[in-house]
Design a protein around this motif. Structure first.
Motif, PDB file in Angstrom:
ATOM      1  N   PRO A 164       0.834  -1.209   0.000  1.00 45.29           N
ATOM      2  CA  PRO A 164       0.000   0.000   0.000  1.00 45.29           C
ATOM      3  C   PRO A 164       0.868   1.258   0.000  1.00 45.29           C
ATOM      4  O   PRO A 164       1.883   1.331   0.698  1.00 45.29           O
ATOM      5  CB  PRO A 164      -0.790  -0.121   1.309  1.00 45.29           C
ATOM      6  N   GLY A 165       0.487   2.221  -0.802  1.00 39.59           N
ATOM      7  CA  GLY A 165       1.217   3.478  -0.857  1.00 39.59           C
ATOM      8  C   GLY A 165       2.315   3.520  -1.899  1.00 39.59           C
ATOM      9  O   GLY A 165       2.847   4.594  -2.207  1.00 39.59           O
ATOM     10  N   TYR A 166       2.674   2.337  -2.439  1.00 40.31           N
ATOM     11  CA  TYR A 166       3.699   2.334  -3.484  1.00 40.31           C
ATOM     12  C   TYR A 166       3.078   2.802  -4.798  1.00 40.31           C
ATOM     13  O   TYR A 166       1.987   2.390  -5.167  1.00 40.31           O
ATOM     14  CB  TYR A 166       4.288   0.939  -3.673  1.00 40.31           C
ATOM     15  N   GLY A 167       3.768   3.636  -5.521  1.00 41.58           N
ATOM     16  CA  GLY A 167       3.268   4.069  -6.815  1.00 41.58           C
ATOM     17  C   GLY A 167       3.892   5.376  -7.238  1.00 41.58           C
ATOM     18  O   GLY A 167       4.656   6.005  -6.499  1.00 41.58           O
ATOM     19  N   GLY A 168       3.583   5.799  -8.447  1.00 40.20           N
ATOM     20  CA  GLY A 168       4.138   7.029  -8.983  1.00 40.20           C
ATOM     21  C   GLY A 168       5.270   6.762  -9.953  1.00 40.20           C
ATOM     22  O   GLY A 168       5.717   5.623 -10.137  1.00 40.20           O
ATOM     23  N   ASP A 169       5.728   7.826 -10.588  1.00 37.60           N
ATOM     24  CA  ASP A 169       6.791   7.704 -11.587  1.00 37.60           C
ATOM     25  C   ASP A 169       8.184   7.672 -10.978  1.00 37.60           C
ATOM     26  O   ASP A 169       9.129   7.181 -11.595  1.00 37.60           O
ATOM     27  CB  ASP A 169       6.705   8.870 -12.580  1.00 37.60           C
TER      28      ASP A 169
END
Length: 542
Positions: A164-169
């Motif tokens: 959870p919370g992992y993400g983005g460029d």
């Protein structure tokens, strides 16, 4: 084997003011053909000094703010350099998303293909195969997260991307794969990310990542761009091109244990346990391992048996385990003249060369009809009369006197840009011509150029030049009609051939002056030349 292709790919995809410094670390095979480009510097180390030491040699040559280290078998996204720089922070180490590189297939006469791996006959028909270069990034997998276990061994850390919370460029990663990474040049030296005490090779990604994290920085993955790496995992002649022993790998791990697991690195502001906890749970670490690490009572498990030198990621669930010289060739300018040139032109040319000689620390050997004080030494030919044969005899005489490895031919009516002398021939049996030149007419400043190999732009190894000119004193220019013996390059800025009364009638100033228009390849005219300015001002007073 793939270095030239890697450099070509980098040059095709960079969009910023990016230079390439390639290190040939003790090549025991013939030096490969590499792109001749003003943005490329080749470092040739006669004896291998190891990957870390060789990387340090290249880093010392760089003057850029950012350094990116990459392996010699990679391809890159368009504009990867500017995409990386746009996201960089001065205390970060950053890597692009990593793909797998499909570099080549083995192809037999019947058209059967076998995916890259060790050489050998066709598995379908038994006929011989040849390497067919493919050089394309595979769509999957796309690796973006890495860690190391308690050994320490490198691990792919795909589990982290599902939290959870992992993400983005732009995302954090505990460790690195090691085949490509970027940081500022200042941080490179401040952190000592290629510490030669680790040995020649091994634990590179762990060293770079841990030093970045423990010093207060961050290790990031930039998913806005990518690179593709060819993995050599199948053994035979599709393995590492230099010896990699289990002992070497273990030496690197031992040093990493001493330095990081025992918190002995003097520049750390965090203990290693802080990093493990930051990414907890971490593959290959138990609660007991972490507790002992925090208490500084960590003991390493028996790890008998060498692990693979590198692990290729697979689609789906990733595996749980895993040309500047040091012996520098000497250079010398061979300057030849018949001493009949207009003095204003002669003094201008000699002044430019004297400045180059001082700045580049390249000696000048002048060959002349009359005695001269120009240059470091002078060879005089008082009995010669102006002409082609006389020029050849001057050249032979100067080459016999010189003891330098590499010779740059310089003529008395050419203004040489300093960048011309940055070129170093890759092979000792090839004549190299600088095709970046312009002819300028003194009467009106008209400048013209086309693709032609001029003797005034010739650079080669002295022994090869001397052999040719001795044997063929009155024959054709080096290479003749056989292009196998010649090569070309273009310096960053052009040389300028000054056309004057003595040679004006010999030259071409318009496309109609060429009998065979095919020889006027890339013919151009100009009134301003890069590195020299407006041509009328350049020839003013000459």
């Amino acid at each position: 084997m793939f270095l030239g292709k890697t450099i070509e790919n980098i040059l095709a995809n960079i969009e910023g003011k990016t230079e390439v410094i390639a290190v040939l670390d003790g090549y025991t095979v013939p030096v490969p053909e590499l792109p001749q480009d003003s943005r490329v510097t080749i470092v040739n180390l006669p004896k291998s000094i190891g990957q870390r030491a060789a990387t340090n040699v290249a880093a010392r040559l760089s003057k850029s703010k950012y350094l990116m280290k990459c392996d010699a078998h990679c391809s890159f996204d368009k504009g990867f350099d500017v995409k990386m720089i746009a996201e960089m922070h001065d205390d970060w180490t950053m890597v692009p998303l990593m793909k797998n590189l499909h570099a080549f297939d083995w192809l037999c006469p019947d058209g059967h293909r076998r995916y890259q791996g060790p050489s050998g006959p066709c598995s379908e028909c038994g006929k011989p195969t040849v390497r067919d270069i493919f050089w394309k990034a595979k769509e999957r997998p796309n690796s973006v997260s890495y860690c190391f276990d308690s050994v320490p061994h490198f691990q792919y850390f795909n589990e982290y991307t599902k939290r959870p919370g992992y993400g983005g460029d732009i995302t954090e990663t505990m460790s690195l794969q090691g085949s490509c990474w970027m940081l500022t040049r200042d941080k490179y030296w401040e952190l000592g990310v290629c510490d030669e005490k680790f040995g020649s090779w091994g634990s590179q990604g762990i060293e770079v990542a841990v030093k970045t994290w423990l010093s207060g920085g961050r290790v990031m993955v930039n998913k806005k761009t990518w690179y593709a790496h060819m993995f050599r995992t199948q053994g035979g002649d599709f393995s590492f091109p230099y010896p990699i022993s289990g002992r070497d790998q273990e030496k690197a791990k031992d040093y990493a244990r001493t330095l990081f697991f025992n918190n002995n690195w003097p520049k750390q502001v965090h203990p290693l346990s802080w990093l493990v906890e930051k990414f907890w749970p971490v593959k290959g670490w138990s609660e007991e391992d972490l507790a002992k690490l925090k208490a500084n009572t960590f003991k390493f498990k028996d790890q008998s048996g060498a692990k693979p030198a590198e692990i290729e990621p697979t689609e789906g669930e990733l595996p749980a385990k895993g040309l500047i010289y040091l012996d520098w060739p000497t250079k010398e300018i061979v300057f030849y003249t018949d001493n009949q040139l207009k003095l204003k032109i002669a003094h201008r040319v000699q002044g430019v060369l004297s400045k180059v000689s001082k700045e580049k620390k390249i000696s000048i050997l002048s060959a002349s009809f009359k005695q001269m004080t120009f240059g470091d030494r002078n060879v005089r030919f008082p009995d010669l009369k102006k002409g082609y044969v006389a020029t050849l005899k001057q050249i032979v005489g100067a080459l016999e006197v010189s003891q330098a490895d590499i010779i740059y031919f310089c003529e008395h009516d050419v203004l040489y840009h300093p960048s011309h002398f940055d070129f170093v021939p890759m092979k000792k049996d090839i004549f190299y011509y600088n095709q970046n030149w312009w002819r300028v007419r003194t009467t009106d400043g008209l400048a013209v150029r086309w693709d032609e190999n001029l003797t005034s732009g010739l650079c080669a190894y002295r022994e090869h030049l001397l052999k040719f000119y001795r044997e063929r004193l009155v024959e054709l220019e080096p290479g003749g009609e056989n292009s196998n013996y010649i090569s070309t390059w273009k310096s960053q800025y052009p040389n300028v051939v000054i056309e004057h009364q003595e040679n004006l009638i010999k030259n071409k100033w318009g496309i109609n002056d060429f009998r065979d228009k095919a020889t006027a390849k890339n013919f151009m005219t100009a009134i301003e030349i890069p590195g020299w300015g407006k041509t009328k001002e350049l020839v003013k007073g000459l």
